[in-house]
Design an enzyme around this catalytic site. Structure first.
Site, short mmCIF file in Angstrom:
data_model
loop_
_atom_site.label_atom_id
_atom_site.label_comp_id
_atom_site.label_asym_id
_atom_site.label_seq_id
_atom_site.Cartn_x
_atom_site.Cartn_y
_atom_site.Cartn_z
N ASP A 178 0.86 -1.17 0.07
CA ASP A 178 -0.18 0.01 -0.04
C ASP A 178 0.66 1.07 0.02
OD1 ASP A 178 -1.31 2.37 0.82
OD2 ASP A 178 -3.07 0.93 1.49
N HIS A 179 1.16 1.83 -1.07
CA HIS A 179 2.35 2.91 -1.37
C HIS A 179 2.01 3.97 -0.37
CE1 HIS A 179 -0.56 5.16 -4.15
NE2 HIS A 179 0.36 6.07 -3.78
N HIS A 241 -5.85 2.88 1.03
CA HIS A 241 -4.97 4.00 1.72
C HIS A 241 -5.56 4.56 2.83
CE1 HIS A 241 -3.06 3.08 -2.11
NE2 HIS A 241 -3.70 3.94 -2.96
C1 BG6 Z 1 -3.77 4.69 -6.35
C2 BG6 Z 1 -5.06 4.83 -6.89
O1 BG6 Z 1 -3.75 3.53 -5.53
O2 BG6 Z 1 -3.36 5.73 -5.61
C3 BG6 Z 1 -5.09 5.95 -7.80
O3 BG6 Z 1 -5.41 3.55 -7.72
C4 BG6 Z 1 -4.55 7.43 -7.06
O4 BG6 Z 1 -6.43 6.29 -8.35
C5 BG6 Z 1 -3.39 7.05 -6.45
O5 BG6 Z 1 -4.55 8.33 -7.99
C6 BG6 Z 1 -3.11 8.15 -5.58
O6 BG6 Z 1 -1.70 8.02 -5.22
P1 BG6 Z 1 -0.93 9.51 -4.72
O7 BG6 Z 1 0.42 8.70 -4.25
O8 BG6 Z 1 -0.59 10.11 -6.14
O9 BG6 Z 1 -1.54 9.92 -3.95
#
Ligand code: BG6
Length: 493
Positions: A178-179, A241
């Protein structure tokens, strides 16, 4: 201030989907940065694996272009790029047939180092790849599997997927990314809570009025209609997230930073979430879908206009009033909100403290504003503690709110690393603290599934909002009904 980079032991990273979008935008740039900082030893290998026929030379060229496109000019150094490209290899492999597997096995050779298999491919072929890795004898004690969301579409499919990969890899070998957990400020939330004596004693319902978690994007659908229209904001952002952020805010102090100590506590939070079903879904949730408007200063079409058939009730915005039913949080709402094509790209966690119990100041002092802690995840990562002070100068006791502000860019002369940089090397180190355990993923679906079913059962439709605004007015009402406001309105942004 300088950072210390301790090199990780030599590894082989096999990236399935090595020529895809995720590899190009995130994985290759992240690995380049770690290599450029001297954290990756030269005998390590990064092996692109995909269906396309391609030479290693062509793959290195693809990676060079990815670095040019996704690494800032002042962070590109030709000697470092050449060093990095030298670690790259390519094998053409087909998950659905025998093609390429013997070549991959020959390239990997002896099983004498950490081997990570990163599945940067659609979940429909996770099982096939895992099975072929098993059948070819490529999985050793030091092998790891890295998977990306979506981990399933609901509880049943997540369970099935976990079961399948679990046939070939032990849970301690599976890294579910989960980045958001790799973002600096998210890790800082743990530092703030557990490395300071200040907050923990007041981190509870006696002192906290409510919590807000906002992940707002200005992006629209991009070219992801196939995936997004089947998922919607609740599956795409909340199930993973946002619930992970909520867990880090709400969890009890773990006994240590060890992976299972942290994940056990997060799991307890997920299990304590008050169920939302047909009986309360209309009061606790708002669904929205953007119509035409503006984003980042340009006119943009509405969601439906971006779809081939122009029909959909998929939500591009969701707001939820969540509650964690335990002693610490009884009666404290967690207002969660995420959406595409909103007014601003901003991700924030707001901890709203209660007002002082009694004001000793007269009316001329002005309104006493309750303390608020603002954790800004992006952009411009910062932690701000809003406090009341006396307005400087003579003229009596007038009070005003100021921010004790700690901006990361201003305070540290280091580049803000992308979340993937940390996570990719944690895989090699075997550190699972920032990855989701199987039971966590399933517990999150266990809370999300009934919300989605309740939307269907009660026919709760999406409310339209204009692109470039903060979502449907019902989302503002969700909070205002409780006598509260979303942070940006209070801050007057
Ligand atoms: C991803 C989603 O996990 O996270 C995307 O699938 C979203 O829809 C993205 O745009 C957002 O990531 P960050 O790091 O740009 O906030």
């Amino acid at each position: 201030m300088t950072s210390q980079f301790i090199p990780v032991e030599p590894f082989d990273y096999v990236v399935f989907g090595g020529t895809g979008d995720l590899a190009e935008r995130k994985l290759i740039p992240a690995l380049y940065h770690r290599a450029a900082d001297g954290q990756v030893l030269p005998s390590s290998r990064i092996i692109g694996a995909a269906r396309a026929e391609m030479s290693t030379e062509a793959f290195r060229e693809f990676a060079r272009q990815a670095i040019v496109a996704h690494v800032k000019p002042d962070e590109r150094r030709s000697d470092k790029i050449e060093f990095f490209l030298g670690m790259l290899h390519y094998v053409s492999v087909d998950a659905a047939s025998e093609r390429g597997w013997a070549e991959l096995k020959a390239l990997l050779g002896e099983d004498d180092r950490v081997r990570a298999f990163y599945l940067a491919v659609g979940p429909t072929i996770f099982a096939e790849i895992a099975a072929r890795l098993g059948a070819c004898g490529l999985i050793g004690a030091d092998s790891r599997l890295v998977v990306e969301k979506p981990i399933g579409h609901d509880l049943a499919s997540a369970h099935e997927l976990n079961l399948t990969i679990g046939r070939y890899f032990g849970e301690n070998q599976i890294f579910r990314i989960d980045h958001y957990l790799g973002k600096e400020t998210v890790q800082n939330l743990m530092a703030l809570r557990f490395a300071n004596a200040l907050y923990e004693p007041i981190w509870n319902s006696a002192h906290i009025d409510h919590v807000q978690i906002t992940v707002a994007e200005t992006l629209g659908l991009e070219a992801r209609a196939g995936y997004y229209d089947r998922s919607g904001a609740i599956r795409d952002m909340v199930q993973n997230h946002i619930l992970q952020l909520l867990c880090l805010v709400a969890m009890e102090p773990p006994a240590s930073i060890a992976a299972d100590a942290v994940r056990d506590e997060k799991l307890k939070v997920l299990r304590a979430l008050k169920p939302i079903d047909a009986s309360n879904v209309a009061d606790m949730t708002v669904r929205g879908q953007y119509g035409a408007g503006a984003a980042d200063g340009a006119a943009v079409p509405g969601y439906l206009e971006e779809l081939a058939d122009g029909k959909s009730d998929t939500e591009t915005f969701v707001a939820i009033k969540a509650e964690v039913e335990n002693w610490r949080w009884a009666g404290v709402p967690f207002y969660l909100r995420t959406g595409k094509r909103l007014a601003q790209r901003v991700s924030e966690i707001i901890i709203q403290f209660k007002p002082v119990p009694h004001s000793i100041f007269g009316p001329e002092a002005g309104r006493l504003i309750a303390n608020r802690l603002v954790l800004r995840l992006q952009p411009d990562e910062a932690v701000g503690q809003m406090i009341m002070i006396k307005d400087p100068g003579p003229g009596g006791m007038r009070l005003r709110q100021v921010a004790l502000d700690m901006s990361f860019a201003d305070s540290f002369a280091v580049r803000a690393p992308d979340a993937y940089e940390r996570l990719l090397l944690d895989v090699i180190r075997g550190n699972q603290t920032l990855f989701m355990r199987r039971d966590e993923v399933e517990a999150a679906w266990r809370w999300i599934d009934p919300i989605i079913s309740a939307w269907r059962e009660t026919g709760l439709k999406c409310r339209k909002y204009t692109a470039g605004t903060w979502g449907p007015s019902a989302a503002i009402a969700l909070v205002e009904r409780d006598g509260r406001t979303w942070h940006e309105e209070e801050a007057g942004d």
